[in-house]
Structure formats: C-alpha cells, structure tokens
Design a protein around this motif. Structure first.
Motif, PDB file in Angstrom:
ATOM      1  N   LEU A 151       4.756   7.596  -9.010  1.00 45.45           N
ATOM      2  CA  LEU A 151       3.310   7.408  -8.858  1.00 45.45           C
ATOM      3  C   LEU A 151       2.817   6.292  -9.793  1.00 45.45           C
ATOM      4  N   HIS A 152       3.231   6.348 -11.052  1.00 46.09           N
ATOM      5  CA  HIS A 152       2.786   5.340 -12.019  1.00 46.09           C
ATOM      6  C   HIS A 152       3.318   3.956 -11.667  1.00 46.09           C
ATOM      7  N   ALA A 153       4.573   3.907 -11.207  1.00 45.92           N
ATOM      8  CA  ALA A 153       5.194   2.605 -10.911  1.00 45.92           C
ATOM      9  C   ALA A 153       4.439   1.869  -9.805  1.00 45.92           C
ATOM     10  N   PHE A 154       3.851   2.635  -8.886  1.00 47.26           N
ATOM     11  CA  PHE A 154       3.242   1.980  -7.721  1.00 47.26           C
ATOM     12  C   PHE A 154       1.715   2.136  -7.688  1.00 47.26           C
ATOM     13  N   LEU A 155       1.126   2.376  -8.856  1.00 46.70           N
ATOM     14  CA  LEU A 155      -0.338   2.492  -8.920  1.00 46.70           C
ATOM     15  C   LEU A 155      -1.097   1.236  -8.470  1.00 46.70           C
ATOM     16  N   PRO A 156      -0.498   0.023  -8.567  1.00 47.58           N
ATOM     17  CA  PRO A 156      -1.227  -1.131  -8.018  1.00 47.58           C
ATOM     18  C   PRO A 156      -1.456  -1.037  -6.510  1.00 47.58           C
ATOM     19  N   LEU A 157      -0.711  -0.163  -5.838  1.00 46.33           N
ATOM     20  CA  LEU A 157      -0.916   0.026  -4.392  1.00 46.33           C
ATOM     21  C   LEU A 157      -1.973   1.109  -4.161  1.00 46.33           C
ATOM     22  N   HIS A 158      -2.450   1.175  -2.928  1.00 47.71           N
ATOM     23  CA  HIS A 158      -3.357   2.256  -2.540  1.00 47.71           C
ATOM     24  C   HIS A 158      -2.494   3.433  -2.069  1.00 47.71           C
ATOM     25  N   ILE A 159      -2.553   4.542  -2.815  1.00 46.03           N
ATOM     26  CA  ILE A 159      -1.651   5.664  -2.535  1.00 46.03           C
ATOM     27  C   ILE A 159      -2.216   6.496  -1.371  1.00 46.03           C
ATOM     28  N   LEU A 160      -1.426   6.638  -0.317  1.00 49.58           N
ATOM     29  CA  LEU A 160      -1.843   7.476   0.820  1.00 49.58           C
ATOM     30  C   LEU A 160      -1.336   8.905   0.668  1.00 49.58           C
ATOM     31  N   HIS A 161      -0.156   9.018   0.022  1.00 50.57           N
ATOM     32  CA  HIS A 161       0.481  10.335  -0.051  1.00 50.57           C
ATOM     33  C   HIS A 161       1.422  10.352  -1.251  1.00 50.57           C
ATOM     34  N   TYR A 162       1.326  11.415  -2.067  1.00 52.36           N
ATOM     35  CA  TYR A 162       2.299  11.578  -3.154  1.00 52.36           C
ATOM     36  C   TYR A 162       2.567  13.052  -3.349  1.00 52.36           C
ATOM     37  N   ARG A 163       3.836  13.414  -3.474  1.00 53.88           N
ATOM     38  CA  ARG A 163       4.128  14.794  -3.861  1.00 53.88           C
ATOM     39  C   ARG A 163       5.513  14.910  -4.492  1.00 53.88           C
ATOM     40  N   GLU A 164       5.643  15.937  -5.305  1.00 52.61           N
ATOM     41  CA  GLU A 164       6.936  16.257  -5.904  1.00 52.61           C
ATOM     42  C   GLU A 164       7.262  17.665  -5.434  1.00 52.61           C
ATOM     43  N   ALA A 165       8.369  17.817  -4.714  1.00 53.29           N
ATOM     44  CA  ALA A 165       8.615  19.109  -4.077  1.00 53.29           C
ATOM     45  C   ALA A 165      10.088  19.306  -3.752  1.00 53.29           C
ATOM     46  N   ARG A 166      10.402  20.563  -3.502  1.00 52.88           N
ATOM     47  CA  ARG A 166      11.733  20.911  -3.003  1.00 52.88           C
ATOM     48  C   ARG A 166      11.759  20.587  -1.511  1.00 52.88           C
ATOM     49  N   LEU A 167      12.736  19.820  -1.084  1.00 48.57           N
ATOM     50  CA  LEU A 167      12.827  19.447   0.325  1.00 48.57           C
ATOM     51  C   LEU A 167      14.156  19.934   0.877  1.00 48.57           C
ATOM     52  N   MET A 168      14.219  19.993   2.183  1.00 44.52           N
ATOM     53  CA  MET A 168      15.450  20.445   2.829  1.00 44.52           C
ATOM     54  C   MET A 168      15.799  19.449   3.919  1.00 44.52           C
ATOM     55  N   GLU A 169      16.993  18.921   3.846  1.00 45.38           N
ATOM     56  CA  GLU A 169      17.473  18.014   4.891  1.00 45.38           C
ATOM     57  C   GLU A 169      18.976  18.200   4.903  1.00 45.38           C
ATOM     58  N   GLY A 170      19.550  18.634   5.979  1.00 45.00           N
ATOM     59  CA  GLY A 170      20.971  18.960   5.949  1.00 45.00           C
ATOM     60  C   GLY A 170      21.168  20.324   5.313  1.00 45.00           C
ATOM     61  N   ALA A 181       2.375   4.345   0.295  1.00 46.56           N
ATOM     62  CA  ALA A 181       1.280   3.554  -0.278  1.00 46.56           C
ATOM     63  C   ALA A 181       1.175   2.205   0.422  1.00 46.56           C
ATOM     64  N   VAL A 182      -0.021   1.651   0.359  1.00 47.69           N
ATOM     65  CA  VAL A 182      -0.318   0.389   1.055  1.00 47.69           C
ATOM     66  C   VAL A 182      -0.682  -0.687   0.045  1.00 47.69           C
ATOM     67  N   ARG A 183      -0.177  -1.898   0.274  1.00 46.87           N
ATOM     68  CA  ARG A 183      -0.627  -3.042  -0.527  1.00 46.87           C
ATOM     69  C   ARG A 183      -1.949  -3.530   0.053  1.00 46.87           C
ATOM     70  N   GLN A 184      -2.990  -3.425  -0.739  1.00 47.26           N
ATOM     71  CA  GLN A 184      -4.308  -3.797  -0.209  1.00 47.26           C
ATOM     72  C   GLN A 184      -4.430  -5.298  -0.081  1.00 47.26           C
ATOM     73  N   SER A 185      -5.220  -5.708   0.904  1.00 47.06           N
ATOM     74  CA  SER A 185      -5.516  -7.127   1.064  1.00 47.06           C
ATOM     75  C   SER A 185      -6.408  -7.554  -0.088  1.00 47.06           C
ATOM     76  N   LEU A 186      -6.245  -8.787  -0.510  1.00 47.21           N
ATOM     77  CA  LEU A 186      -7.101  -9.275  -1.588  1.00 47.21           C
ATOM     78  C   LEU A 186      -8.517  -9.440  -1.052  1.00 47.21           C
ATOM     79  N   ILE A 187      -9.486  -8.988  -1.826  1.00 48.75           N
ATOM     80  CA  ILE A 187     -10.887  -9.165  -1.406  1.00 48.75           C
ATOM     81  C   ILE A 187     -11.339 -10.524  -1.919  1.00 48.75           C
ATOM     82  N   PRO A 188     -11.777 -11.437  -1.021  1.00 42.19           N
ATOM     83  CA  PRO A 188     -12.176 -12.764  -1.491  1.00 42.19           C
ATOM     84  C   PRO A 188     -13.319 -12.677  -2.498  1.00 42.19           C
ATOM     85  N   GLY A 189     -13.201 -13.487  -3.577  1.00 43.47           N
ATOM     86  CA  GLY A 189     -14.135 -13.406  -4.698  1.00 43.47           C
ATOM     87  C   GLY A 189     -15.473 -13.978  -4.336  1.00 43.47           C
TER      88      GLY A 189
END
Ligand code: SAM
Length: 189
Positions: A151-170, A181-189
């Motif tokens: 979460l901290h590493a990618f805070l410059p992005l707009h976070i859509l979803h974050y979770r820490e959880a037990r997952l099952m795959e296999g 997370a999404v890289r936001q477009s720059l807003i023109p100054g």
C-alpha cells in the motif's frame, strides 16, 4: 547458466501447466484502458494468455525459458521475454496494465509506477510475511511483503482496492497482499 534460472527451470519442469488466471485479474482487468500489458514473472503464462484473449498486447517476462516454452500455441499478441528481473528495466510510460502476481522484486516498484501510462492500471498480489507453516509461501523473507508495505509503495497511484487476507488457489492457502490501483492523468496546471 544463471543459478536462479536453473532453479526455476527445475521447478517448472515438475509443475503441470495450465491453471486458471488469478481471480484478482479476472475481477479488475476491465478497469485498464486497452493497449499494452506487462506480466511481471509470468511463469507459464496463465495470466498473460487471459489478458491476450481480452485484446491486450502482452509482454510476458520470466527468467525461466522452460516456463515460457510452455506457450507453443501462443497468440500473436503475446510476446514471451526471457529475462532476469534483477536486471530488466521497465520502459517508462508504456503499459496500460501491469500485473505482478506472486512475485516480489522491490527494485521494480519505482519502475512499475513510471511504466504505466496515465490512466493505466496496476494489479499486484504477492505473499505476506506472518503466515503459518501450513501456508504456501517462499522460505526467504526477502520475498515476503510486510504489513501495508505494498500500500505504501504505491500510494502515488489512486488505490481502487487493497487487502491483506488468507487466499485459496490450488491445494494450499496463502497469505497475501492484493493491490489494484490506477495512475492518474496529470491535471493541467
Ligand atoms: C510463484 S511463480 C508465479 C508465476 C505467475 N506470476 C503466476 O501467477 O502463475 C514465480 C515466477 O517468478 C519467476 N522468477 C523468479 N525469479 C525471477 C527473476 N529473477 N526474474 C524473472 N522471473 C523470475 C519464476 O520463474 C516463476 O515463474
């Protein structure tokens, strides 16, 4: 041959290929604009194939030529790239979608941020420290995320979803951090 490549090739030889794409990719890929996608540590390409089928032009990077060799019937919009991500550089401003599933190379974090086009989507899911012995996880702590680290590493992005959880795959559960997370477009100054 690179020792990591030999080790991963051996693992991939023992594996049966062809599992389903990661659930988080199936759930969120539609938030990415169309264009180029990068699959970091793609393995035998379960996620890359899925994204290629959705119309992305996919670069699937992995150290293992054995894993990438499991794509003989790959579509023309899926490009396997055999490279060690310890040395590979992500070209800036290139990808509409970057996926990083069950792999951790912290040196890539700033390159992932810069590699997205404005509006581009990051889907990242990897193992967390602190799981029990019955869980599937790398033995080396360097490959485990700390609490909130992703979460901290990618805070410059707009976070859509974050979770820490037990997952099952296999067959075995794993304890993971998942970030979308999404890289936001720059807003023109
Ligand atoms: C746990 S597998 C995950 C594969 C894939 N992302 C998936 O979800 O099925 C980790 C992958 O990282 C690759 N890998 C490990 N070290 C690497 C490195 N230094 N550079 C590139 N790929 C690496 C392995 O070959 C393996 O395919």
């Amino acid at each position: 041959m690179n020792r990591d490549r030999a080790r991963w090739n051996e693992k991939h030889r023992r594996k049966t290929a062809g599992s389903a794409p990661a659930a988080v990719i199936r759930r969120f890929w539609r938030h990415a604009p169309g264009g180029r996608a990068l699959d970091i540590a793609a393995g035998a390409g379960r996620n890359a194939r899925y994204l290629a089928a959705q119309g992305f032009r996919v670069d699937a990077v992995d150290i293992s030529d054995v894993a990438l060799g499991r794509m003989p019937d790959r579509p023309p919009n899926l490009r396997p790239v055999c490279a060690d991500l310890e040395h590979f550089d992500i070209p800036p401003g290139t990808y509409s979608l970057i996926v990083n599933i069950r792999f951790l190379k912290r040196r890539l974090f700033p390159q992932i941020l810069a590699g997205l086009v404005p509006g581009g989507l990051l889907i990242f899911e990897s193992y967390l420290a602190g799981s029990g012995p019955d869980y599937c996880a790398p033995s080396c702590r360097d490959y485990l995320l700390g609490p909130n680290e992703l979460l901290h590493a990618f805070l410059p992005l707009h976070i859509l979803h974050y979770r820490e959880a037990r997952l099952m795959e296999g067959a075995r559960p794993f304890y993971a951090a998942t970030l979308v997370a999404v890289r936001q477009s720059l807003i023109p100054g």
